[in-house]
Design an enzyme around this catalytic site. Sequence first.
Site, short mmCIF file in Angstrom:
data_model
loop_
_atom_site.label_atom_id
_atom_site.label_comp_id
_atom_site.label_asym_id
_atom_site.label_seq_id
_atom_site.Cartn_x
_atom_site.Cartn_y
_atom_site.Cartn_z
N MET A 27 0.84 -1.20 0.00
CA MET A 27 0.00 0.00 0.00
C MET A 27 0.87 1.25 0.00
O MET A 27 0.39 2.35 0.29
CB MET A 27 -0.94 0.00 1.21
CG MET A 27 -1.92 -1.18 1.18
SD MET A 27 -3.43 -0.90 2.10
CE MET A 27 -2.79 -0.63 3.74
N LEU A 30 6.67 3.16 1.50
CA LEU A 30 7.58 2.01 1.60
C LEU A 30 8.66 2.21 2.65
O LEU A 30 9.20 3.29 2.81
CB LEU A 30 8.23 1.75 0.23
CG LEU A 30 7.27 1.44 -0.92
CD1 LEU A 30 8.06 1.14 -2.21
CD2 LEU A 30 6.35 0.26 -0.59
N HIS A 34 9.09 -3.52 3.42
CA HIS A 34 8.66 -3.72 2.03
C HIS A 34 9.85 -4.07 1.14
O HIS A 34 9.77 -4.94 0.27
CB HIS A 34 8.01 -2.45 1.48
CG HIS A 34 6.77 -2.01 2.18
ND1 HIS A 34 6.68 -0.82 2.86
CD2 HIS A 34 5.54 -2.59 2.28
CE1 HIS A 34 5.45 -0.68 3.35
NE2 HIS A 34 4.74 -1.74 3.01
N GLN A 148 -3.20 -12.37 7.34
CA GLN A 148 -3.37 -12.09 5.90
C GLN A 148 -2.63 -13.13 5.07
O GLN A 148 -3.17 -13.69 4.10
CB GLN A 148 -2.82 -10.70 5.59
CG GLN A 148 -2.58 -10.41 4.13
CD GLN A 148 -2.10 -8.98 3.90
OE1 GLN A 148 -2.85 -8.04 4.05
NE2 GLN A 148 -0.84 -8.82 3.54
N ARG A 182 2.25 2.67 9.20
CA ARG A 182 1.46 3.40 10.20
C ARG A 182 2.33 3.96 11.32
O ARG A 182 1.86 4.79 12.09
CB ARG A 182 0.36 2.50 10.76
CG ARG A 182 -0.75 2.23 9.73
CD ARG A 182 -1.96 1.53 10.34
NE ARG A 182 -3.09 1.53 9.44
CZ ARG A 182 -3.43 0.50 8.63
NH1 ARG A 182 -2.70 -0.61 8.62
NH2 ARG A 182 -4.47 0.61 7.83
P1 AMP Z 1 1.35 -3.02 3.41
O1 AMP Z 1 1.94 -1.96 2.55
O2 AMP Z 1 1.30 -2.67 4.87
O3 AMP Z 1 0.05 -3.56 2.88
O4 AMP Z 1 2.36 -4.24 3.34
C1 AMP Z 1 2.73 -4.79 2.11
C2 AMP Z 1 3.49 -6.06 2.35
O5 AMP Z 1 4.67 -5.77 3.11
C3 AMP Z 1 2.71 -7.10 3.14
O6 AMP Z 1 2.99 -8.39 2.63
C4 AMP Z 1 3.25 -6.92 4.54
O7 AMP Z 1 3.14 -8.06 5.34
C5 AMP Z 1 4.69 -6.59 4.25
N1 AMP Z 1 5.29 -5.89 5.37
C6 AMP Z 1 4.84 -4.76 5.97
N2 AMP Z 1 5.63 -4.44 7.04
C7 AMP Z 1 6.60 -5.40 7.09
C8 AMP Z 1 7.69 -5.63 7.98
N3 AMP Z 1 7.97 -4.84 8.99
N4 AMP Z 1 8.48 -6.71 7.73
C9 AMP Z 1 8.20 -7.55 6.70
N5 AMP Z 1 7.18 -7.37 5.84
C10 AMP Z 1 6.38 -6.32 6.03
#
Ligand code: AMP
Length: 275
Positions: A27, A30, A34, A148, A182
């Site tokens: 989303m 980054l 990510h 998820q 967040r």
């Molecule tokens: P989001 O942008 O929050 O929807 O996350 C996109 C992807 O990045 C999802 O597969 C999340 O699980 C992964 N993700 C988000 N934060 C982390 C983190 N701290 N460590 C590893 N993967 C992450």
Amino acid sequence: MIIATTPAQLIEALKPLHGDIGLVMTMGALHEGHLSLVEAARAESDHVVVSIYVNPLQFGPGEDFDAYPRDLEGDVAKLDGVDVVFAPTDEAMYPRNPLVRIDPGPVATVLEGKTRPTHFAGVLQVVHKVFNLVRPHAAWFGQKDAQQLALIRTMVADLNMPLDIRAVPIKRESSGLAMSSRNTYLSQTEKEQALALSRALEAGKRVALDGGSASQTLAVARESLTHAPGVKMDYLELVDRDTFMPLTESGNGLLVTAAWVGSTRLIDNLEVVIG
Ligand code: AMP
């Protein structure tokens, strides 16, 4: 790097690519978490597609859809070795309110799904659509969003979707705080208060490592989070890693939590072994 903002542009951008395409869905806003997914995808793919889309379907009423950080230019500058960024507009993604919907089933009604009842249906809807558009050999998801990840694996298995799902460990700040888009909502004080989540999970894990039972592990973790200043626990549970049902005896468990720090809702999890 090509930036596609419609499905038609994406399909056009994919045409000249030969070999295995790896997919990372995000989303945006980054961070290193990510980027660790992108790194993992690059290592096992000929080409990499990253989607950046704040999916309205996965936000409930009163949630932070409008406030969610958006910085496409900044995000694109952070990406290296990516062939295509898919950053669609809402109109391009959902030209109409979709009539056919993915039903995520019972695991979507517990934990995150209890507080956010329409969340996982919205997640699976967009994940299914992007899988169909990109047709990757594999897609990488973070263990950070463990429920998820489990639901995406279930969808892929139950619908015979022709790709592999790969998990990437949680990237944390040196403080222990799980990286999250967040976290940008947090003040300095709240960032310190937010450490209570990972500390509570670690406290539970120590009990499990010392041979504690499931109930002892859970009790210590909950006790730790309940008394943390500035933090309001939504849930802290010990679940089976595969089924997400409560783990009450021995087995491979996952301590999962969600809590509000100020008005920001954060999630975290940690693997524990009981018995
Ligand atoms: P989001 O942008 O929050 O929807 O996350 C996109 C992807 O990045 C999802 O597969 C999340 O699980 C992964 N993700 C988000 N934060 C982390 C983190 N701290 N460590 C590893 N993967 C992450």
